[in-house]
Design an enzyme around this catalytic site. Structure first.
Site, PDB file in Angstrom:
ATOM      1  N   LYS A 163       0.838  -1.199   0.000  1.00 43.08           N
ATOM      2  CA  LYS A 163       0.000   0.000   0.000  1.00 43.08           C
ATOM      3  C   LYS A 163       0.874   1.251   0.000  1.00 43.08           C
ATOM      4  O   LYS A 163       1.945   1.281   0.622  1.00 43.08           O
ATOM      5  CB  LYS A 163      -0.911  -0.038   1.229  1.00 43.08           C
ATOM      6  N   SER A 188      -9.631  -1.192   7.482  1.00 46.10           N
ATOM      7  CA  SER A 188      -9.200  -0.958   6.106  1.00 46.10           C
ATOM      8  C   SER A 188      -8.401  -2.087   5.462  1.00 46.10           C
ATOM      9  O   SER A 188      -8.081  -2.000   4.277  1.00 46.10           O
ATOM     10  CB  SER A 188      -8.393   0.348   6.021  1.00 46.10           C
ATOM     11  N   SER A 200      -9.666   1.363   3.233  1.00 48.33           N
ATOM     12  CA  SER A 200      -8.896   2.212   2.351  1.00 48.33           C
ATOM     13  C   SER A 200      -7.851   1.443   1.542  1.00 48.33           C
ATOM     14  O   SER A 200      -7.252   1.987   0.620  1.00 48.33           O
ATOM     15  CB  SER A 200      -8.187   3.302   3.163  1.00 48.33           C
TER      16      SER A 200
END
Length: 385
Positions: A30, A129, A105
């Protein structure tokens, strides 16, 4: 492999690994976790040109065990939200349904793993997330206990809630990675577990049906329990705390989207007395959730009360109503694929366990996984090569 989902924002086609427990496994990371020489912008447009000058501690651990760090994944702007429709880097799409959100997210992480673009992805979990994309994308996701995984090299949304966690297409791979990147206790889970009632969350009927089936295959009948606050109130208190922290961290950063700018006003604009009540809610819920897990062994819940939804729809407010509990309590949690809607969307369930009993948490997840055999690759998998 072709990425039709905008999951990867950067790929290192020459990346290589070494020897060790993760030899040969490819890992996407990420964009708010630092990987030396790769973009490190947390989905924030003003930071698009920033490149990390060192590996995060978790990345160092994975490299040391032979993993191949293959690139950087798309995410919600600043990691606040659970849709992954990034205004600077574009939306990420769910491999199970064209035009649908993968959750967030860590939406790029969920989509990349589900589509077979990497074996493992690292996400970050502030109030769900990692687990929300795992559920929406039909894969497995693990949030370590807050203190069990390093935050070195992370741009956090809120350090008191955040944990870096992995996603994978099977539990064995997920556990291998979790053992390398986080402190992993060997204790077993003792107790029949607990379900949550009177939580105030509107759960999609098909999600509720899958959840009931999961409860029926548990080794023992779980106890019913409840919290002194509604889950929406708990989640909102966590959001206020996160908004307050992020507003301070992003102060002066230009080019933030109107949506993120608005979200960052909620914490600073919260009246002092209401903010104090929010913090009281979080402290009380930390105690209550920890008490439930200690008394009953684990807490089992739907991961998300809704299924994946089109990017054209507004983000459902309640997506983190169940997942936020593990972050507030600082406990490890795992989401596994548990079933499917009639029209083919995945449904996940999550188990929250005790710190130090990560091995027991995975054993219980494996028991459920073997009973359900609910994992399915997206129908589009054959089209990604």
């Amino acid at each position: 492999m072709i990425d039709r989902y905008n999951a990867f924002l950067y790929r290192d086609d020459n990346a290589s690994g070494g020897e060790g427990a993760l030899a040969g496994l490819t890992i996407g990371v990420k964009a708010n976790i630092s990987v030396k020489g790769m973009p490190f912008h947390a989905g924030v447009g003003a930071w698009e040109g920033r490149v990390a000058d060192a590996d995060a501690e978790v990345v160092k651990r994975l490299r040391a065990e032979g993993a191949v760090i293959s690139g950087i994944l798309n995410m919600e702007e600043g990691a606040l939200g659970s849709k992954t429709d990034n205004p600077h880097f574009g939306p990420t799409y769910n491999p199970h349904r064209e035009g649908y959100s993968p959750g967030g997210s860590s939406g790029g992480s969920g989509a990349a793993v589900a589509a077979g673009l990497c074996d493992i992805a690292l996400g970050t979990d502030t109030m769900g997330s990692v687990r929300i994309p795992a559920a929406h994308c039909g894969v497995y996701g693990f949030k370590p206990a807050t203190g069990a995984v390093s935050q070195d090299g992370l741009i956090p949304a809120d350090p008191s809630l955040d944990a870096i966690g992995p996603l994978a297409r099977d539990l064995d791979t997920l556990e291998r990675v979790a053992r390398v990147m986080s402190d992993f206790g060997e204790a077993d889970i003792a107790g029949p577990g607990a379900t949550l009632v009177e939580h105030g969350v509107e759960v999609d009927p098909e999600v509720a049906g899958v959840y009931e089936k999961v409860v029926s295959v548990l080794p023992a009948q779980p106890k019913q329990t409840s919290l002194s606050e509604s889950n929406s109130r708990i989640r909102f208190a966590g959001f206020i705390k996160t908004s307050l922290n992020m507003a301070a961290d992003l102060e002066g950063v230009k080019g933030l989207s109107p949506n993120l700018r608005k979200l960052l006003t909620y914490g600073p604009d919260r009246p002092e007395k209401k903010l104090a009540l929010d913090m009281d809610v979080l402290n009380q819920m930390q105690f209550e959730v920890q008490h439930i897990v200690k008394k009953h062994g684990f807490l089992i819940l739907p991961t998300v009360p809704n299924t994946a939804f089109p990017h054209s729809d507004p983000e459902p407010a309640a997506q983190a109503d169940f997942t936020c509990l593990a972050n507030i309590a600082g406990l490890p949690a795992i989401s596994i694929p548990a079933g499917w809607t009639r029209d083919g969307l995945p449904v996940g369930i999550q188990i929250i366990g005790a710190g130090g009993a990560e091995a027991g948490l995975f054993r219980l997840a494996r028991h459920i996984d073997n009973k359900l055999s609910a994992y399915r690759a997206p129908q589009s998998m054959g089209e990604t090569t």
